[in-house]
Motif scaffolding. Structure first.
Motif, PDB file in Angstrom:
ATOM      1  N   ARG A   1     -20.244  -4.081  -0.454  1.00 39.16           N
ATOM      2  CA  ARG A   1     -20.759  -5.357  -0.937  1.00 39.16           C
ATOM      3  C   ARG A   1     -20.308  -6.549  -0.108  1.00 39.16           C
ATOM      4  O   ARG A   1     -20.938  -7.609  -0.125  1.00 39.16           O
ATOM      5  CB  ARG A   1     -20.335  -5.579  -2.393  1.00 39.16           C
ATOM      6  N   GLY A   2     -19.171  -6.401   0.596  1.00 41.09           N
ATOM      7  CA  GLY A   2     -18.666  -7.508   1.397  1.00 41.09           C
ATOM      8  C   GLY A   2     -17.842  -8.511   0.614  1.00 41.09           C
ATOM      9  O   GLY A   2     -17.617  -9.629   1.090  1.00 41.09           O
ATOM     10  N   TYR A   3     -17.370  -8.130  -0.549  1.00 43.32           N
ATOM     11  CA  TYR A   3     -16.480  -8.997  -1.326  1.00 43.32           C
ATOM     12  C   TYR A   3     -15.725  -8.156  -2.345  1.00 43.32           C
ATOM     13  O   TYR A   3     -16.095  -7.004  -2.636  1.00 43.32           O
ATOM     14  CB  TYR A   3     -17.251 -10.110  -2.032  1.00 43.32           C
ATOM     15  N   SER A   4     -14.664  -8.725  -2.889  1.00 44.03           N
ATOM     16  CA  SER A   4     -13.889  -8.072  -3.940  1.00 44.03           C
ATOM     17  C   SER A   4     -13.667  -9.065  -5.079  1.00 44.03           C
ATOM     18  O   SER A   4     -13.529 -10.270  -4.839  1.00 44.03           O
ATOM     19  CB  SER A   4     -12.535  -7.600  -3.387  1.00 44.03           C
ATOM     20  N   PHE A   5     -13.641  -8.557  -6.288  1.00 45.67           N
ATOM     21  CA  PHE A   5     -13.441  -9.396  -7.464  1.00 45.67           C
ATOM     22  C   PHE A   5     -12.389  -8.747  -8.352  1.00 45.67           C
ATOM     23  O   PHE A   5     -12.426  -7.536  -8.582  1.00 45.67           O
ATOM     24  CB  PHE A   5     -14.747  -9.574  -8.240  1.00 45.67           C
ATOM     25  N   SER A   6     -11.445  -9.522  -8.826  1.00 44.36           N
ATOM     26  CA  SER A   6     -10.375  -8.974  -9.664  1.00 44.36           C
ATOM     27  C   SER A   6     -10.136  -9.852 -10.880  1.00 44.36           C
ATOM     28  O   SER A   6     -10.332 -11.069 -10.832  1.00 44.36           O
ATOM     29  CB  SER A   6      -9.072  -8.839  -8.858  1.00 44.36           C
ATOM     30  N   ARG A   7      -9.699  -9.209 -11.947  1.00 42.17           N
ATOM     31  CA  ARG A   7      -9.356  -9.914 -13.184  1.00 42.17           C
ATOM     32  C   ARG A   7      -7.973  -9.468 -13.651  1.00 42.17           C
ATOM     33  O   ARG A   7      -7.712  -8.269 -13.778  1.00 42.17           O
ATOM     34  CB  ARG A   7     -10.376  -9.629 -14.285  1.00 42.17           C
ATOM     35  N   SER A   8      -7.097 -10.419 -13.881  1.00 42.15           N
ATOM     36  CA  SER A   8      -5.757 -10.178 -14.459  1.00 42.15           C
ATOM     37  C   SER A   8      -4.966  -9.118 -13.704  1.00 42.15           C
ATOM     38  O   SER A   8      -4.222  -8.347 -14.312  1.00 42.15           O
ATOM     39  CB  SER A   8      -5.891  -9.778 -15.934  1.00 42.15           C
ATOM     40  N   GLU A   9      -5.101  -9.087 -12.372  1.00 40.41           N
ATOM     41  CA  GLU A   9      -4.369  -8.078 -11.600  1.00 40.41           C
ATOM     42  C   GLU A   9      -2.994  -8.563 -11.151  1.00 40.41           C
ATOM     43  O   GLU A   9      -2.070  -7.767 -11.022  1.00 40.41           O
ATOM     44  CB  GLU A   9      -5.193  -7.640 -10.398  1.00 40.41           C
ATOM     45  N   LEU A  10      -2.882  -9.850 -10.881  1.00 40.30           N
ATOM     46  CA  LEU A  10      -1.596 -10.412 -10.471  1.00 40.30           C
ATOM     47  C   LEU A  10      -1.008 -11.319 -11.558  1.00 40.30           C
ATOM     48  O   LEU A  10       0.200 -11.528 -11.605  1.00 40.30           O
ATOM     49  CB  LEU A  10      -1.746 -11.201  -9.162  1.00 40.30           C
ATOM     50  N   GLU A  11      -1.881 -11.849 -12.382  1.00 36.68           N
ATOM     51  CA  GLU A  11      -1.461 -12.729 -13.476  1.00 36.68           C
ATOM     52  C   GLU A  11      -2.527 -12.671 -14.568  1.00 36.68           C
ATOM     53  O   GLU A  11      -3.719 -12.739 -14.272  1.00 36.68           O
ATOM     54  CB  GLU A  11      -1.298 -14.164 -12.974  1.00 36.68           C
TER      55      GLU A  11
ATOM     56  N   ASP B   1      -2.408   6.882   0.252  1.00 37.24           N
ATOM     57  CA  ASP B   1      -1.685   8.137  -0.010  1.00 37.24           C
ATOM     58  C   ASP B   1      -0.214   7.890  -0.303  1.00 37.24           C
ATOM     59  O   ASP B   1       0.378   8.536  -1.185  1.00 37.24           O
ATOM     60  CB  ASP B   1      -1.807   9.079   1.191  1.00 37.24           C
ATOM     61  N   GLU B   2       0.385   6.968   0.450  1.00 34.50           N
ATOM     62  CA  GLU B   2       1.843   6.809   0.399  1.00 34.50           C
ATOM     63  C   GLU B   2       2.324   5.800  -0.634  1.00 34.50           C
ATOM     64  O   GLU B   2       3.451   5.902  -1.122  1.00 34.50           O
ATOM     65  CB  GLU B   2       2.358   6.399   1.789  1.00 34.50           C
ATOM     66  N   ILE B   3       1.489   4.815  -1.000  1.00 37.02           N
ATOM     67  CA  ILE B   3       1.961   3.722  -1.852  1.00 37.02           C
ATOM     68  C   ILE B   3       2.051   4.150  -3.312  1.00 37.02           C
ATOM     69  O   ILE B   3       1.263   4.979  -3.785  1.00 37.02           O
ATOM     70  CB  ILE B   3       1.022   2.491  -1.719  1.00 37.02           C
ATOM     71  N   GLU B   4       3.012   3.622  -4.009  1.00 33.37           N
ATOM     72  CA  GLU B   4       3.113   3.808  -5.464  1.00 33.37           C
ATOM     73  C   GLU B   4       2.468   2.598  -6.128  1.00 33.37           C
ATOM     74  O   GLU B   4       2.853   1.460  -5.872  1.00 33.37           O
ATOM     75  CB  GLU B   4       4.577   3.923  -5.896  1.00 33.37           C
ATOM     76  N   LEU B   5       1.459   2.841  -6.966  1.00 26.78           N
ATOM     77  CA  LEU B   5       0.718   1.758  -7.593  1.00 26.78           C
ATOM     78  C   LEU B   5       1.443   1.296  -8.856  1.00 26.78           C
ATOM     79  O   LEU B   5       1.274   1.874  -9.931  1.00 26.78           O
ATOM     80  CB  LEU B   5      -0.715   2.211  -7.922  1.00 26.78           C
ATOM     81  N   LEU B   6       2.223   0.270  -8.701  1.00 21.78           N
ATOM     82  CA  LEU B   6       3.011  -0.248  -9.814  1.00 21.78           C
ATOM     83  C   LEU B   6       2.249  -1.367 -10.529  1.00 21.78           C
ATOM     84  O   LEU B   6       1.626  -2.209  -9.873  1.00 21.78           O
ATOM     85  CB  LEU B   6       4.348  -0.795  -9.304  1.00 21.78           C
ATOM     86  N   PRO B   7       2.274  -1.391 -11.859  1.00 20.98           N
ATOM     87  CA  PRO B   7       1.582  -2.460 -12.589  1.00 20.98           C
ATOM     88  C   PRO B   7       2.278  -3.801 -12.408  1.00 20.98           C
ATOM     89  O   PRO B   7       3.501  -3.897 -12.505  1.00 20.98           O
ATOM     90  CB  PRO B   7       1.638  -1.986 -14.045  1.00 20.98           C
ATOM     91  N   ILE B   8       1.498  -4.831 -12.124  1.00 22.07           N
ATOM     92  CA  ILE B   8       2.019  -6.185 -11.978  1.00 22.07           C
ATOM     93  C   ILE B   8       1.594  -7.038 -13.164  1.00 22.07           C
ATOM     94  O   ILE B   8       2.359  -7.845 -13.675  1.00 22.07           O
ATOM     95  CB  ILE B   8       1.528  -6.820 -10.658  1.00 22.07           C
TER      96      ILE B   8
END
Length: 256
Positions: free
Chosen positions: A184-194, A156-163
């Motif tokens: 599912r017990g896991y998370s998968f991300s693509r190009s979220e931090l780099e 609710d409080e955080i501002e989702l800024l693009p990285i």
């Protein structure tokens, strides 16, 4: 006393009295500390309100359960790298990707251990690197398994800024992703931090069954192809579960 807050120092003087005493009355605290009774009364009230002291039905004070929580947390954080390292080494050797161990640090996560791969093209990550809890698989794994009210308050409080190009900036999408991670017990991300990188992460639980860290495998996106992703998910989840077991977690979680 220069550069030290007098109230904080006196409060610590009071707490130090309990290092070798199980419980004390108000008058005993005044006598042993040498602090005026009015000041002791004020400070004890604050320490009790914050959970640092507990007052029993007879009016005696003892250290609060908050110290047990802090003590367990410090002990686990000191031990978790040593406990996790052999499991991380095996995982790195089995899958050939970099392996990270990540802890929560306030509204961020922090990388406290990293094992590199021998692959000629490597990710530039380092111990001490931080990321917001909403961005990247490790961060989102920790966020997903936080207590419900705490997690929802954060979202609710955080501002989702693009990285990077794949960073989630929509709160509905973030909530859906967190629910999927819990199921599912896991998370998968693509190009979220780099850009052009991917991360696969699973939760590590402590002896109380609470989330304490995340284990992840990270590499270039092309190394997480659809054909090998199911096996990578299995291996990362199994390694995280083994670290949890070594930390004393006996709770069996069923993920779909």
């Amino acid at each position: 006393m220069q550069n030290k807050n007098k109230t904080v120092v006196r409060s610590m003087d009071i707490l130090n009295l309990f290092l070798d005493r199980f419980k004390l009355s108000m008058n005993e605290i005044v006598q042993l500390s040498g602090i005026p009774k009015t000041s002791v009364h004020r400070m004890i009230g604050s320490l009790e309100d914050m959970g640092f002291l507990h007052k029993d039905k007879d009016g005696y004070y003892s250290l609060g359960l908050l110290f047990l929580q802090f003590g367990n947390l410090v002990a686990e954080r000191l031990d978790i790298r040593r406990i996790a390292l052999p499991v991380m080494e095996k995982l790195r050797d089995d899958i050939g990707n970099a392996v990270h161990l990540v802890l929560r640090d306030g509204q961020e996560c922090i990388y406290i251990e990293k094992l590199d791969t021998n692959h000629p093209v490597r990710l530039f990550t380092k111990i001490g690197k931080k990321a917001p809890l909403y961005a990247g698989a490790s961060s989102r794994t920790i966020l997903a398994f936080m207590p419900d009210d705490e997690r929802e308050r954060y979202v609710d409080e955080i501002e989702l800024l693009p990285i990077s190009s794949g960073t989630m900036t929509d709160k509905d999408a973030l909530r859906a992703s967190l629910e999927l991670t819990r199921r599912r017990g896991y998370s998968f991300s693509r190009s979220e931090l780099e850009d052009y990188t991917a991360e696969l992460s699973a939760p590590i639980f402590d002896h109380t069954g609470q989330i304490i860290a995340a284990l992840s495998s990270a590499a270039l996106e092309v190394q997480f192809g659809e054909e090998n992703l199911p096996e990578l998910i299995h291996q990362v989840r199994q390694a995280a579960a083994e670290i949890s077991r070594r930390l004393g977690c006996n709770e069996t979680r069923s993920f779909g």
